[in-house]
Each structure stands twice: as C-alpha cells, then as structure tokens.
Write an enzyme that holds these catalytic residues in place. Structure first.
Site, PDB file in Angstrom:
ATOM      1  N   LYS A 118      33.348  29.626  70.600  1.00 47.57           N
ATOM      2  CA  LYS A 118      33.956  30.343  69.419  1.00 47.57           C
ATOM      3  C   LYS A 118      33.566  29.958  68.232  1.00 47.57           C
ATOM      4  O   LYS A 118      33.005  30.910  67.252  1.00 47.57           O
ATOM      5  CB  LYS A 118      35.433  30.048  69.468  1.00 47.57           C
ATOM      6  N   GLU A 202      41.254  27.018  61.924  1.00 44.29           N
ATOM      7  CA  GLU A 202      41.462  28.468  61.295  1.00 44.29           C
ATOM      8  C   GLU A 202      42.604  28.514  60.466  1.00 44.29           C
ATOM      9  O   GLU A 202      43.649  27.999  60.794  1.00 44.29           O
ATOM     10  CB  GLU A 202      41.234  29.495  62.166  1.00 44.29           C
ATOM     11  N   ARG A 293      32.991  39.583  79.419  1.00 45.00           N
ATOM     12  CA  ARG A 293      33.359  40.033  80.722  1.00 45.00           C
ATOM     13  C   ARG A 293      34.330  41.118  80.685  1.00 45.00           C
ATOM     14  O   ARG A 293      34.808  41.480  79.727  1.00 45.00           O
ATOM     15  CB  ARG A 293      33.905  38.704  81.468  1.00 45.00           C
TER      16      ARG A 293
HETATM   17  P1  ADP Z   1      41.729  32.790  73.737  1.00 47.26           P
HETATM   18  O1  ADP Z   1      40.282  32.710  73.963  1.00 47.26           O
HETATM   19  O2  ADP Z   1      42.331  31.241  74.190  1.00 47.26           O
HETATM   20  O3  ADP Z   1      42.793  34.075  74.325  1.00 47.26           O
HETATM   21  P2  ADP Z   1      41.734  33.690  70.892  1.00 47.26           P
HETATM   22  O4  ADP Z   1      40.859  33.215  69.991  1.00 47.26           O
HETATM   23  O5  ADP Z   1      41.202  35.118  71.448  1.00 47.26           O
HETATM   24  O6  ADP Z   1      42.290  32.684  72.173  1.00 47.26           O
HETATM   25  O7  ADP Z   1      43.243  33.879  70.484  1.00 47.26           O
HETATM   26  C1  ADP Z   1      44.313  34.305  71.227  1.00 47.26           C
HETATM   27  C2  ADP Z   1      45.326  34.581  70.169  1.00 47.26           C
HETATM   28  O8  ADP Z   1      45.718  33.466  69.339  1.00 47.26           O
HETATM   29  C3  ADP Z   1      44.941  35.922  69.289  1.00 47.26           C
HETATM   30  O9  ADP Z   1      45.202  37.010  70.116  1.00 47.26           O
HETATM   31  C4  ADP Z   1      46.158  35.484  68.193  1.00 47.26           C
HETATM   32  O10 ADP Z   1      47.315  35.912  68.576  1.00 47.26           O
HETATM   33  C5  ADP Z   1      46.312  33.978  68.181  1.00 47.26           C
HETATM   34  N1  ADP Z   1      45.279  33.629  67.232  1.00 47.26           N
HETATM   35  C6  ADP Z   1      43.951  33.232  67.167  1.00 47.26           C
HETATM   36  N2  ADP Z   1      43.471  32.912  66.095  1.00 47.26           N
HETATM   37  C7  ADP Z   1      44.520  33.064  65.233  1.00 47.26           C
HETATM   38  C8  ADP Z   1      44.514  32.976  63.691  1.00 47.26           C
HETATM   39  N3  ADP Z   1      43.452  32.577  62.910  1.00 47.26           N
HETATM   40  N4  ADP Z   1      45.686  33.239  63.089  1.00 47.26           N
HETATM   41  C9  ADP Z   1      46.853  33.612  63.863  1.00 47.26           C
HETATM   42  N5  ADP Z   1      46.576  33.957  65.217  1.00 47.26           N
HETATM   43  C10 ADP Z   1      45.488  33.682  65.843  1.00 47.26           C
END
Ligand code: ADP
Length: 666
Positions: A118, A202, A293
């Site tokens: 990421k 973040e 994917r």
């Molecule tokens: P994963 O790969 O574990 O699914 P993601 O980075 O895709 O993780 O994030 C999953 C979820 O976490 C997002 O859909 C959102 O709900 C929450 N999320 C991620 N980053 C943030 C952020 N900076 N602020 C608020 N919610 C976040």
C-alpha cells in the site's frame, strides 16, 4: 498466445466454483486443488479433475506455490486462475507460473509488485497525479517515528498494514494514549497475516464512503472501467454488503473516478481485472489501494453491466483483446451483494465452525447465489468462514433492495451461528435504505445485531409444526426398524399412529429457547397421518403431507423444519422459532454450571497474556489475546472479579473449549 484448454483454479470455496462455472461454459476443462480439510468440498466435486495439495492449514496447502504448479503440470493444465486471497496477489507465484511455461490468469508480476505494498503504490499514484489521503508511507518503522508522524497528522489516524488486505492489521486511533498498543498490535497482526510488519499511517477520514472502480486492461494496450461499486457498509473495515452503482453518483464524478482508475492501471501497465479503491468524502475522492485480482464483490458489476468478468479474464489471459470498448458499456438497474458468514455478530463477529446441517437459499428470479458450500458441508477452522454471497439485481435501487431482503428472509440455516439476521437487519435499517451509510456506520452501532435477531417466541402453529416433525421422524424411524426386523407387518411397527392401547397417543416435550419454558404437545393419531394436537390450551388439527408440507386447522403450508441434535428450528415468514427437544425423565439434560472458566472459543494461539494469577480486573478488561482464523480475539473479563488461575501462556496453541483462565466474579 494459445487459447486455454485446461484451467487449474488455485483456490477453494465459492470463488473456485464461480470460476469453474465460466470455464465450463467456455468449453475449458477444470482442475481443482484441495487440502485434506476440503477433500469433499463443493469445488472438488464440481471440477473435472482434482489434486490434493497438503494438510488443512492454508500454509501447507493452498499457499504452497510448488505444489500448485506441480498439480498444474501433472494434470496438463495450461493456465492457473488464482481466485482472490491466497496466492492471488503474490508476485512470486505469478513469476513461478510463467517460469513453468503456464499462463497466469492475472496481471503481470511487476504490476502486482507495484501495487502489492500500500505504501509503495501510494508513492507511485502520487506521481501519476491520483489524489491520496494525507499520511505517512515511509520506510521508518520504529514505534517512536510512527507515533510522531501520527501526532503530526493529527487524530484520529488509521494505522494500517502496508501489505494488508481484508481490513486486517488496521486500527483507528483517536488519542495519543492508545497509539503504542495500536501500533504494536497492528504490527503483530500484519506479521502473522501477511508476513510483513510494515505499517503506514493515514488521516482517518470519518464518515467517508468506500467507492471503488472496476478496471480491465489487455495486452494490446486497451483499458476500460466498468463503473463503480459502493462498499461503504463495512464492519471493522471489512465489506458486508456491496452495491452498484453507487447511490447519488453524478455522471461527472463517475467519469472523473473512472478516468483516475484507468490512469492508475495504466501507470503500472496493468493487464486483466483490477479494482481501484477510493474513499469518497463529499465530492472529493482519494486513492486507497489497487487490488490486482478479481474482487469478492465482482458479481454486482456483472449484474449491472451484463458482462462475465471471469470470461474477460480468460480471454485477456489467452492474449485476446477486451471484448468491448468503453462506449459500449452501460449501467442497467441496480445490484446488491450480501456476504453470508459463519460468524456471531454479537460476539465481535467471532468466526463459527461446524456443520451446516440445514442450508436453503432463495430460489427466486433476480437472485444469484455464489457458494462453495452445500447442506451437510462444514465450515472448518482453517479458512475464511464465508458461506455464500447472495447477489440480487433489480430495475432500480428500491427494487433491488426489496429483492435482497426477500432473498435473505428466504435463506434458512441451522446448525451454525451466522450473520444472516444481521444482514437482514442492516439491509432493512433506515440509514441503509436511504443510502446514508459511511464506512464507520456499522461500527458505531453497538451491539450490532441487537433487535435484528429473528428468533421469535413460540406460537401455537410453530409448536404444532415442530411436534408434527418429531412425530413424523419417529414414524420414519419406526418404519426403518420395521424394515430391518423379521416381521415388517408386525403391529408394533405400524407407523400410522395405530396402537393397541390408546390409539397412538404421543407426547412431545419442547423447550422454547427464548424463555426456556417447557412446553408439551400431545398428539392423538387418526387415520392418514392426521393428528389431534393439544398445544397448551388449544386444540389443533394437524396433518403431515407426503411432499413435506402440513395442514394446520385446514390451512396448507409449506414448512421447513431443521432438526439437529436436540434442537428444532421452525422457519416462518418473520424468522424462526427454536425449540429444544427434551425427555422429562432425563435429569442429566439439565445444564451443568461450568463455573468461572473462560474457555477458548475456537482453536488458536495465545499471543498475549495481559494479567497474572490473582489479578483483580474490571468487567471488559482484556485478559488475553487469542489469534485464530487470522484474527485477534480478545478474551475479556465477563464481570468485575479476580483471575484465580491462568491455564495458558503466550505462544501456546490451544484447543477449542479448553479453559484459559479461571475467573471468580466479585
Ligand atoms: P484492506 O486492503 O485491508 O481492505 P483498505 O486500505 O482497502 O484495506 O481499506 C479498507 C477500508 O478501511 C476502507 O474501505 C475504509 O472503510 C477504511 N479506510 C481505509 N483507509 C481509511 C482512511 N484513511 N480513513 C478512513 N477509513 C479508511
């Protein structure tokens, strides 16, 4: 590149079954792989051929690159589809497949590498001009640096595993005091789930929506996007119900997000199916990650575009061009997907294992069920406890939503705790109905499923149905005994209720699980599977029909009753009644008080013990942490009291049900 003739699916469960369905339609032979825990699984039954990979643990089977490739070579498969999870985003796997002269149905290994972290992908996207959430994605990983950055960004912050997925290794931190624990816990979870403790931090965007764009590329330099999916309904950052298109989306925003997603794909020379995830806050969107994917929730996109994305993947992997251009794609109607899991929402979504002794899905138009499980199969401790995805397609959002609610209410499950009631409750909640959900909404509701449980108190009709089911089973059992006996015509084995003394009087003792009240149904048999029932104060006329239906007081009903062990579940339109069958003469049936033991809710590894024997603790205080099914579960004090004895230590592997802590409430 050559066409694919035989495809090995390096996965299990619903996604393996779903990929096989398209392969079969395209005339491609399929090879399943399986672990010992899955030797009779649905994906194995569906495939043309199947190869054993190893023992149940994923690390010894589905994650063994050499074994998967050997299986492909020995069966003469020319391509490997990774599904999602497992090896799907493992660049080394993609390389190994290519080295073996096989086709990987997925993007080039370099694109996986570029997006796999990421943090690295954020730097790349920054260069490509894709908007990012403010945060730290650097290489310094000591707790002190991470704490300083978090404070600089300003609370609330989100601590994330750089290699993360499925919401694991992610913690929201609202104040400085919680930072150290969160960083250390996330590192542990990141290490154990992804083999990489690297974290990023973040700004936590409260009340944002998760909107992601499906993209596709081919080896000829063509790119399209297939619009967006809204996956804002999440629990602990894991998607629960997804939909497409995103409610309230404007054409302008859709185009901007679609273009940003295609730019992200182009920046890494992407080929195949990918998803670019964004957080949407008002009209501003921020890149969070790209999944290289097919996603779990791809069916909602298939529903609204009328395309088969696995077919596209197989065409592109064989060197073909994308079957359509951007302008050929349009959105038709609205779709939802609900993820049905073996888990208990009231116990922190604790995964459940066991046999699905009863499993019936809705069989109505506009409903698609993707599953790797059939009635009688079990959910093992080794993998994700997903039972099925329930996907619906309707003319518009309202239509699709009522189809979803109907499909969920017509799903009947017994034998294992699931999130079914929770899904139905959420999908009927006004906030969701009005599309006002943000990614933190569910987690703010505590406890999540209270009021959504659809176990209803005993009513006369359900009691009569339960009693008829028991009487019918006794009859069937007697018939079987008669068939085995020397004299099948002996009156002692008559199953129509005829008895020498009292014309077939039977008592059925049941206990309603809601109030534990003992209830008695007395039945007198008449001819033709008809019974006079006495249910409480009421007289009810019941009849059992050969097709499984019943007639109660002249009304014919199609009934569904599950009988597992001593538990009877009677399903009806508004939920279900659950009864325990008991024998009043059997005193041992009374529950034994288990005392103050806190036992392991499932097999797992104790990662942390927070207390010593003799410690005085407050209700809810964390006593120890158990890692099981790739998640950390906190065992907390059930009340104020004293830890009188510790029965485990950190690092220890424990079995389901063993006492971990002996606890004495104050
Ligand atoms: P994963 O790969 O574990 O699914 P993601 O980075 O895709 O993780 O994030 C999953 C979820 O976490 C997002 O859909 C959102 O709900 C929450 N999320 C991620 N980053 C943030 C952020 N900076 N602020 C608020 N919610 C976040």
């Amino acid at each position: 590149m050559a066409a694919i003739r035989k495809l090995l699916i390096a996965n299990r469960g619903e996604i393996a079954c779903r990929v096989m369905a398209t392969a079969r339609e395209m005339g491609i032979k399929t090879v399943a792989v399986y672990s010992d825990a899955d030797q009779d699984a649905r994906h194995v039954r569906l495939a043309d051929e199947a190869v054993r990979l190893g023992p149940g643990a994923a690390s010894e089977s589905y994650l063994k690159v050499e074994n998967v490739i050997a299986a492909a070579l020995s069966t003469g498969a020319d391509a490997i589809h990774p599904g999602y999870g497992f090896l799907s985003e493992n660049a080394g796997f993609a390389d190994a497949i290519e080295d073996a002269g096989l086709i990987f149905v997925g993007p080039p290994a370099d694109a996986i590498r570029a997006m796999g972290s990421k943090s690295a992908s954020k730097s790349l996207m920054e260069k490509a001009g894709v908007p990012l959430v403010p945060g730290y994605h650097g290489s310094k990983q000591d707790t002190k640096t991470l704490s300083t950055v978090a404070e600089d960004i300003g609370f609330p912050v989100l601590v994330k595993a750089s290699a993360g997925g499925g919401g694991k290794g992610m913690r929201v931190v609202r104040k400085k005091a919680d930072l150290k624990d969160a960083i250390e816990g996330a590192k542990r979870e990141a290490q154990s789930s992804f083999g990489d403790p690297k974290l990023m931090i973040e700004k936590y965007l409260a009340k944002a929506r998760h909107v992601e764009v499906q993209v596709f590329g081919d080896t000829h330099g063509n790119y399209v996007h297939l619009f967006e999916r809204d996956c804002s309904l999440q629990r602990r950052h894991q998607k629960v119900i997804e939909e497409a298109p995103a409610p309230g989306m404007t054409e302008k925003l859709r185009q901007a997000m679609g273009e940003a997603a295609v730019n992200a794909a182009r920046a890494v020379d992407y080929v195949g199916a990918g998803t670019v995830e964004f957080l949407l806050s008002g009209r501003d969107f921020y890149f969070i990650e790209m999944n290289t994917r097919l996603q779990v929730e791809h069916p909602v996109t298939e529903a609204i575009t009328g395309q088969d994305l696995v077919r596209w993947q197989l065409l592109v992997a064989s060197g073909g061009e994308l079957p359509v251009k951007q302008d050929d794609l349009s959105i038709s109607g609205h779709a939802f997907e609900a993820r049905l899991y073996a888990e208990d929402p009231d116990k922190g979504y604790l995964p459940q294992t066991g046999t699905l002794s009863h499993l019936k899905f809705a069989d109505t138009p506009g409903v698609r069920i993707d599953t790797g499980i059939e009635e009688g199969d079990s959910v093992s401790v080794h993998y994700d406890p997903m039972i099925a995805k329930i996907i619906v397609h309707g003319a518009d959002r309202d239509d699709a939503l009522s189809k979803l609610q109907a499909a969920l209410s017509k799903t009947h499950i017994a034998g294992i705790e699931t999130n079914l009631d929770f899904l139905l409750g959420v999908s009927s909640d006004e906030t969701f109905v009005k599309a006002k959900v943000d990614t933190g909404w569910l987690d703010r509701m505590k406890p999540p499923s209270l009021g959504w449980r659809r176990v209803t108190p005993a009513d006369e009709t359900s009691l009569a149905i339960a009693a008829l089911a028991v009487i019918n089973e006794r009859g069937v059992a007697a018939q079987a005994r008669a068939a085995r006996s020397g004299d099948p015509h002996s009156p002692w084995f008559r199953t129509d209720g005829w008895r020498l003394i009292d014309r077939g009087h039977q008592d059925v003792f049941l206990r309603d699980i809601i109030d534990d009240e003992p209830l008695l149904v007395t039945a007198k048999a008449r001819a033709g599977h008809c019974y006079d029932l006495i249910v409480g104060e009421e007289r009810v006329a019941g009849q059992v029909l050969d097709d499984g239906g019943v007639i109660i007081d002249g009304v014919r009903m199609n009934v569904d009753v599950a009988h597992t062990g001593d538990r009877l579940t009677v399903f009806h339109d508004d939920g279900r009644c659950v009864f325990l069958l008991f024998d009043p003469a059997d005193v041992s049936a009374d529950e034994v008080d288990s005392g103050g033991d806190l036992t392991a809710p499932m097999p797992g590894k104790v990662t942390h013990v927070h207390v010593k024997a003799g410690a005085k603790v407050k209700r809810g205080e964390s006593l120890l942490v158990l890692e099981a099914m790739k998640m950390e579960h906190t065992i907390a004090a059930p009340a104020d009291g004293t830890v009188t004895e510790l029965r485990c230590k950190a690092g220890e592997q424990v079995e389901d049900g063993v006492p971990l802590v002996i606890f004495e409430p104050a």
